[in-house]
Design a protein around this motif. Sequence first.
Motif, PDB file in Angstrom:
ATOM      1  N   CYS A 153      53.978 -15.698 -16.683  1.00  0.00           N
ATOM      2  CA  CYS A 153      53.717 -14.908 -17.894  1.00  0.00           C
ATOM      3  C   CYS A 153      54.537 -15.436 -19.067  1.00  0.00           C
ATOM      4  O   CYS A 153      54.012 -15.661 -20.162  1.00  0.00           O
ATOM      5  CB  CYS A 153      54.057 -13.431 -17.658  1.00  0.00           C
ATOM      6  N   GLU A 154      55.837 -15.679 -18.828  1.00  0.00           N
ATOM      7  CA  GLU A 154      56.698 -16.145 -19.922  1.00  0.00           C
ATOM      8  C   GLU A 154      56.303 -17.556 -20.373  1.00  0.00           C
ATOM      9  O   GLU A 154      56.252 -17.841 -21.561  1.00  0.00           O
ATOM     10  CB  GLU A 154      58.181 -16.133 -19.498  1.00  0.00           C
ATOM     11  N   THR A 155      56.013 -18.448 -19.423  1.00  0.00           N
ATOM     12  CA  THR A 155      55.656 -19.824 -19.787  1.00  0.00           C
ATOM     13  C   THR A 155      54.335 -19.861 -20.547  1.00  0.00           C
ATOM     14  O   THR A 155      54.140 -20.701 -21.437  1.00  0.00           O
ATOM     15  CB  THR A 155      55.586 -20.719 -18.521  1.00  0.00           C
ATOM     16  N   SER A 156      53.442 -18.954 -20.228  1.00  0.00           N
ATOM     17  CA  SER A 156      52.136 -18.958 -20.924  1.00  0.00           C
ATOM     18  C   SER A 156      52.301 -18.594 -22.406  1.00  0.00           C
ATOM     19  O   SER A 156      51.448 -18.934 -23.222  1.00  0.00           O
ATOM     20  CB  SER A 156      51.176 -17.968 -20.261  1.00  0.00           C
TER      21      SER A 156
ATOM     22  N   PRO B 157      45.577 -23.869 -24.703  1.00  0.00           N
ATOM     23  CA  PRO B 157      44.720 -22.782 -24.174  1.00  0.00           C
ATOM     24  C   PRO B 157      44.385 -22.962 -22.695  1.00  0.00           C
ATOM     25  O   PRO B 157      44.360 -21.988 -21.944  1.00  0.00           O
ATOM     26  CB  PRO B 157      43.454 -22.868 -25.030  1.00  0.00           C
ATOM     27  N   GLU B 158      44.162 -24.211 -22.244  1.00  0.00           N
ATOM     28  CA  GLU B 158      43.831 -24.410 -20.807  1.00  0.00           C
ATOM     29  C   GLU B 158      45.026 -24.045 -19.931  1.00  0.00           C
ATOM     30  O   GLU B 158      44.881 -23.433 -18.861  1.00  0.00           O
ATOM     31  CB  GLU B 158      43.471 -25.879 -20.478  1.00  0.00           C
ATOM     32  N   GLU B 159      46.224 -24.455 -20.391  1.00  0.00           N
ATOM     33  CA  GLU B 159      47.425 -24.139 -19.608  1.00  0.00           C
ATOM     34  C   GLU B 159      47.642 -22.628 -19.554  1.00  0.00           C
ATOM     35  O   GLU B 159      48.002 -22.081 -18.513  1.00  0.00           O
ATOM     36  CB  GLU B 159      48.659 -24.824 -20.229  1.00  0.00           C
ATOM     37  N   ILE B 160      47.405 -21.947 -20.687  1.00  0.00           N
ATOM     38  CA  ILE B 160      47.576 -20.483 -20.702  1.00  0.00           C
ATOM     39  C   ILE B 160      46.652 -19.860 -19.669  1.00  0.00           C
ATOM     40  O   ILE B 160      47.047 -19.023 -18.863  1.00  0.00           O
ATOM     41  CB  ILE B 160      47.281 -19.917 -22.120  1.00  0.00           C
ATOM     42  N   LYS B 161      45.413 -20.308 -19.664  1.00  0.00           N
ATOM     43  CA  LYS B 161      44.420 -19.773 -18.712  1.00  0.00           C
ATOM     44  C   LYS B 161      44.848 -20.034 -17.270  1.00  0.00           C
ATOM     45  O   LYS B 161      44.777 -19.165 -16.418  1.00  0.00           O
ATOM     46  CB  LYS B 161      43.060 -20.435 -18.975  1.00  0.00           C
ATOM     47  N   ARG B 162      45.295 -21.275 -17.040  1.00  0.00           N
ATOM     48  CA  ARG B 162      45.705 -21.625 -15.680  1.00  0.00           C
ATOM     49  C   ARG B 162      46.910 -20.803 -15.228  1.00  0.00           C
ATOM     50  O   ARG B 162      46.903 -20.197 -14.163  1.00  0.00           O
ATOM     51  CB  ARG B 162      46.062 -23.123 -15.605  1.00  0.00           C
ATOM     52  N   LEU B 163      47.941 -20.757 -16.103  1.00  0.00           N
ATOM     53  CA  LEU B 163      49.174 -20.051 -15.718  1.00  0.00           C
ATOM     54  C   LEU B 163      48.925 -18.584 -15.421  1.00  0.00           C
ATOM     55  O   LEU B 163      49.574 -17.993 -14.563  1.00  0.00           O
ATOM     56  CB  LEU B 163      50.212 -20.178 -16.842  1.00  0.00           C
TER      57      LEU B 163
ATOM     58  N   GLU C 110      44.503 -11.125 -22.741  1.00  0.00           N
ATOM     59  CA  GLU C 110      43.147 -11.695 -22.655  1.00  0.00           C
ATOM     60  C   GLU C 110      42.949 -12.586 -21.441  1.00  0.00           C
ATOM     61  O   GLU C 110      41.827 -12.742 -20.958  1.00  0.00           O
ATOM     62  CB  GLU C 110      42.832 -12.521 -23.924  1.00  0.00           C
ATOM     63  N   ASN C 111      44.012 -13.213 -20.979  1.00  0.00           N
ATOM     64  CA  ASN C 111      43.840 -14.266 -19.963  1.00  0.00           C
ATOM     65  C   ASN C 111      44.342 -13.936 -18.561  1.00  0.00           C
ATOM     66  O   ASN C 111      44.057 -14.675 -17.619  1.00  0.00           O
ATOM     67  CB  ASN C 111      44.527 -15.552 -20.444  1.00  0.00           C
ATOM     68  N   PHE C 112      45.123 -12.854 -18.407  1.00  0.00           N
ATOM     69  CA  PHE C 112      45.656 -12.533 -17.082  1.00  0.00           C
ATOM     70  C   PHE C 112      44.498 -12.140 -16.162  1.00  0.00           C
ATOM     71  O   PHE C 112      43.692 -11.276 -16.508  1.00  0.00           O
ATOM     72  CB  PHE C 112      46.660 -11.372 -17.180  1.00  0.00           C
ATOM     73  N   HIS C 113      44.418 -12.792 -15.008  1.00  0.00           N
ATOM     74  CA  HIS C 113      43.293 -12.499 -14.124  1.00  0.00           C
ATOM     75  C   HIS C 113      43.679 -12.700 -12.657  1.00  0.00           C
ATOM     76  O   HIS C 113      44.358 -13.657 -12.322  1.00  0.00           O
ATOM     77  CB  HIS C 113      42.107 -13.398 -14.490  1.00  0.00           C
ATOM     78  N   VAL C 114      43.220 -11.768 -11.816  1.00  0.00           N
ATOM     79  CA  VAL C 114      43.507 -11.882 -10.373  1.00  0.00           C
ATOM     80  C   VAL C 114      42.202 -12.211  -9.637  1.00  0.00           C
ATOM     81  O   VAL C 114      41.179 -11.560  -9.858  1.00  0.00           O
ATOM     82  CB  VAL C 114      44.090 -10.560  -9.806  1.00  0.00           C
ATOM     83  N   THR C 115      42.255 -13.257  -8.774  1.00  0.00           N
ATOM     84  CA  THR C 115      41.080 -13.618  -7.957  1.00  0.00           C
ATOM     85  C   THR C 115      41.474 -13.587  -6.478  1.00  0.00           C
ATOM     86  O   THR C 115      42.534 -14.112  -6.116  1.00  0.00           O
ATOM     87  CB  THR C 115      40.577 -15.037  -8.313  1.00  0.00           C
ATOM     88  N   LEU C 116      40.639 -12.973  -5.671  1.00  0.00           N
ATOM     89  CA  LEU C 116      40.866 -12.937  -4.217  1.00  0.00           C
ATOM     90  C   LEU C 116      39.825 -13.822  -3.548  1.00  0.00           C
ATOM     91  O   LEU C 116      38.615 -13.632  -3.752  1.00  0.00           O
ATOM     92  CB  LEU C 116      40.737 -11.484  -3.724  1.00  0.00           C
ATOM     93  N   VAL C 117      40.306 -14.808  -2.784  1.00  0.00           N
ATOM     94  CA  VAL C 117      39.389 -15.767  -2.147  1.00  0.00           C
ATOM     95  C   VAL C 117      39.331 -15.490  -0.641  1.00  0.00           C
ATOM     96  O   VAL C 117      40.372 -15.406   0.013  1.00  0.00           O
ATOM     97  CB  VAL C 117      39.890 -17.214  -2.391  1.00  0.00           C
ATOM     98  N   GLU C 118      38.142 -15.347  -0.105  1.00  0.00           N
ATOM     99  CA  GLU C 118      37.983 -15.034   1.323  1.00  0.00           C
ATOM    100  C   GLU C 118      36.860 -15.882   1.927  1.00  0.00           C
ATOM    101  O   GLU C 118      35.774 -15.969   1.356  1.00  0.00           O
ATOM    102  CB  GLU C 118      37.694 -13.531   1.484  1.00  0.00           C
TER     103      GLU C 118
END
Length: 494
Positions: free
Chosen positions: A176-179, A186-192, A228-236
Amino acid sequence: AIAGTGWVAYGIYESRHPADQADPDSNKKTLVILGTGWGSVSLLKKLDTENYNVVIISPRNYFLFTPLLPSCTTGTIEHRSIMEPVRNFLRHKKAAVTFYEADATKIDYEKKIVYINDGSDVKGATSSNEVPFDMLVVGVGAENATFGIPGVREHACFLKEVNDAQQIRKRIMDCCETSTFKDQSPEEIKRLLHMVVVGGGPTGVEFAGELQDFFSNDLKKWIPDIKENFHVTLVEALPNVLPMFSKQLIEYTEKTFKEETITIRTKTTVKNVTDKYIEAESTGPDGKKVLEKIPYGLLVWATGNALRPVVKDLMSQIPAQKDSRRGLVVNEYLVVKGTENIWAVGDCAIANYAPTAQVAAQEGAFLARLFNQMARTEEIEMELKHLSHVQEVAPSKEKRDEVFAQIKDLQRRLRRVKQMGPFEYSHQGSLAYIGSEKAVADISWLTGNFATGGTLTYFFWRSAYLSMCFSTRNRILVIVDWVKAKMFGRDVSR
Ligand code: NAD
């Protein structure tokens, strides 16, 4: 002075102090217990330690209440609130117990020796040694399964131990802080700010729910730039999450995650992990497989259990265990098949049940009863031997009749003591927190099973976990943490 007074009634202090305990007796059989998790600790709780020379070996000098570990990753609960020092409960046992904070590196089945290594940072200290045993209980649990997928060990965080939860908490804040760093692309923010959880079992689902709560209740307010960019994905990999729950609760969880804006990617198998992205193969509705790169800032790996090397090595020494892949095969009395003096409990044992805390706790309690009974049996048998000698040399018929009656009475008691049935697991149900103050529960009653999900279930989840906490101290600390988080929000410092 306080320890011996009325505080006992409140369960805050107990009267026994290590100085009041009987010393370990090396003339008795040495019972070595490996581990301080659910199985071993529940065994210790009920074991009459004066019957054996008890030695515990574990790299962790505390018991960890794992069901609340996902809450530690976001600071809803402080980790010390769910830890109970081993020394704390050992001092309440009648006879002293020896504890070595060490890893069991090898078990020599033939020689009846456990090799230990303490891995201590204290320079000059003895670090490896041997502990002989007459009876051994293996309750070492399991390690994280990675299925040999490249990059997992190097780049992912796990969620098994206190250190893991602390690492995740730091990593979330770091991302969060690095973003928000000056001129971040913008790509790094999205990734982080992409938080990826692999594994849709209860661990992955509970963590994803907690993380989304942290964002919605606290992070969003304190660091609005990440909104705007914080997102959680669950992979199964399987077609749905929480496979051990009923269909209706799986659907409810998936619907709740959608409302919480957590993305679930089912039928998606992670094949490779690098420091910035995962490579996953997903199967579309037409059955076509697509390989894609998913960038992440935090990666939490929760794909279940794998055998620990010390267990694998023990299995290789016992011919009856050679065909087993998942753990130590035990019989209905939890004796490791192919042995007579080794028992196994919890995630390292295979007894036809899922590797859960509930199973391990019941197995531990069963072994305590079994060992108490074995000691009692031996005691009665010795008494019987003595009495039959007394009977033989008795000077009169009255004396012989008197001893005969005593023998009959003891034989009846022996039959009763020996009547212990095999281990039977009683399933109370499954519970999981799914975020936004909702939980799901599959509960077993006398009349059958019933499934429930929602906010009421969340209060049930809370009270059930609270009642399962190890001690009154733990319970109070957990309640205080919940109140603190509600009143002041979670702490967002690193
Ligand atoms: P799990 O074994 O229950 O689930 C792991 C999931 O990861 C599986 O669904 C599997 O399909 C998936 N997976 C494996 N490899 C994958 C890959 N490469 N890519 C994508 N997905 C992959 O694991 P867990 O959640 O850690 O639980 C372990 C045990 O502990 C289980 O028996 C569970 O029931 C128990 N547990 C119970 C609770 C609870 O009751 N609340 C909480 C935590 C754990």
